[in-house]
Every structure is written in structure tokens, then in C-alpha cells.
Design an enzyme around this catalytic site. Structure first.
Site, PDB file in Angstrom:
ATOM      1  N   ILE A   1       3.089   6.758  -1.466  1.00  0.00           N
ATOM      2  CA  ILE A   1       4.106   7.751  -1.443  1.00  0.00           C
ATOM      3  C   ILE A   1       4.344   8.935  -3.199  1.00  0.00           C
ATOM      4  CG2 ILE A   1       6.872   7.840  -2.187  1.00  0.00           C
ATOM      5  CD1 ILE A   1       6.526   5.299   0.283  1.00  0.00           C
TER       6      ILE A   1
ATOM      7  N   VAL B   1       0.575  -1.193   0.393  1.00  0.00           N
ATOM      8  CA  VAL B   1      -0.167  -0.114   0.064  1.00  0.00           C
ATOM      9  C   VAL B   1       1.162   1.412   0.383  1.00  0.00           C
ATOM     10  CG1 VAL B   1      -1.850   1.769   1.099  1.00  0.00           C
ATOM     11  CG2 VAL B   1      -1.949  -1.203   1.175  1.00  0.00           C
ATOM     12  N   CYS B   2       2.050   0.868   0.922  1.00  0.00           N
ATOM     13  CA  CYS B   2       2.726   2.546   0.883  1.00  0.00           C
ATOM     14  C   CYS B   2       3.161   2.931  -0.332  1.00  0.00           C
ATOM     15  CB  CYS B   2       3.500   2.064   2.053  1.00  0.00           C
ATOM     16  SG  CYS B   2       3.323   1.734   3.352  1.00  0.00           S
ATOM     17  N   PRO B   3       3.797   2.225  -1.603  1.00  0.00           N
ATOM     18  CA  PRO B   3       4.240   2.923  -2.933  1.00  0.00           C
ATOM     19  C   PRO B   3       3.027   3.871  -3.027  1.00  0.00           C
ATOM     20  CG  PRO B   3       4.166   0.677  -3.254  1.00  0.00           C
ATOM     21  CD  PRO B   3       4.322   0.576  -1.600  1.00  0.00           C
TER      22      PRO B   3
END
Length: 183
Positions: A58, A53-55
Site C-alpha cells: 500500500i 505484507v499488505c502495508p
């Protein structure tokens, strides 16, 4: 957890900026730096590097970095990973190679702890977002479950509303009328 009206804790952390150069581009970024002086701050934490999920978050924040800059705001990403892990992830993930916003390495968990955003079970930072005014006062906080990404466009909408210094109704967008209480 720190909340609206609290002062953002002072910090001095290693940051990864540009991965397009051959040598690691690590700099120390402090809350007192000229780069942040007199600016709004959009500080968003993600749980850990090399996840799924993080990318998406970002890249979405980075896509809006110039729009935030137009609003005198600096976007900083952060996790409790090291600067070298940040660098490795940015180099190995095609979408992250183009990212321009700095990533703070809070591997001692000092800022995350001071903010009160460490997950009790995992010991990693929650998906927390802080909007901080030029005086260092937290004006907005949101925290998502580890499995749910946030909406950077909503963060920008809230920043726009905060910068009006007016009463903004539900779903207010930049350019909409603000509320004027009867005198």
C-alpha cells in the site's frame, strides 16, 4: 478470473480517503464517477487489513501515486474489509497514516467475486492487480500468492508500455526504443 480484454465490472463501493481529519471521510466511489472518467485505473487488492505484507504494498503504491497521476491513472486499493476496519488500520499504523490513495471497502465481496479473485481456502481477495484503460477494458492482470508482495514499479512499467500502443520488448523501460516490425 477476469483477464485481459474483459470489461471491468461496474462498482459502487464505500471508500476511505483521508484519515487526517477527525471525522471519518467515507465516500461512495463508483466506476462511473467523474473522478475516474477518462482515466486509466490501477486497481490492486490485498487479502486483509491488519496484516504484514499488505502495508508494504500500500505504501509503495501510494509513493508512486503522483507518478501514476502524471500518466492519467488513478490508483485504488481494495480489500474485503469494511470501511471502518480500513479507517482503524490507517489510523493505527504509522506508515499508513500518510497514505493518500482511496481504499475501497468490498466487504460484500461483490467486486472481488465478479473479478474472480477470491481465495478458495481463505475467502479473502488474492493479491491481484488490474490495469484498466479509460474505456474500462482490462489490459493487464497479475495475481500473487497471499504471502508474496508485488512490485508497484513493475506495474508502472507495464502501464508505460501499454500507453505507447507499440510493441515493447522484454524489460522495456519508458524512453527505450519500441519494436518496429519489418514491412
Amino acid at each position: 478470473m477476469l483477464t485481459v480484454g474483459d470489461k471491468l465490472p461496474a462498482f459502487s463501493l464505500k471508500a476511505v480517503y483521508d484519515t487526517s481529519i477527525p471525522e471519518p471521510d467515507f465516500k461512495t466511489l463508483a466506476s462511473s464517477s467523474d473522478e475516474l472518467a477518462g482515466k486509466w485505473l490501477v486497481l490492486f487488492y490485498w487479502p486483509k487489513d491488519f496484516t504484514f505484507v499488505c502495508p508494504t504494498e500500500i505504501v509503495a503504491f501510494d509513493d508512486l501515486a503522483d507518478d501514476f497521476k502524471d500518466r492519467d491513472a488513478v490508483v485504488l486499493g481494495a480489500s474485503t474489509d469494511t470501511d471502518f476496519v480500513h479507517r482503524a488500520w490507517r489510523e493505527s499504523h504509522e506508515d499508513l497514516q500518510k497514505v493518500t490513495i482511496p481504499w475501497l471497502a468490498d466487504n460484500k465481496k461483490e467486486l472481488a467475486s465478479a473479478l474472480g479473485i477470491l481465495d478458495k481456502e481463505e475467502g479473502v481477495a488474492l493479491r491481484a492487480t488490474f490495469l484498466v484503460d479509460p474505456d474500462g477494458i482490462i489490459r493487464h492482470v497479475s495475481v500473487n500468492d497471499l504471502s508474496v508482495g508485488r512490485n508497484p514499479k513493475e506495474v508502472m512499467r507495464i502501464l508505460d508500455a501499454l500507453q505507447t500502443d507499440e510493441l515493447c520488448p522484454c524489460n522495456w523501460q519508458q524512453g527505450d526504443e519500441v519494436l518496429k516490425p519489418a514491412a
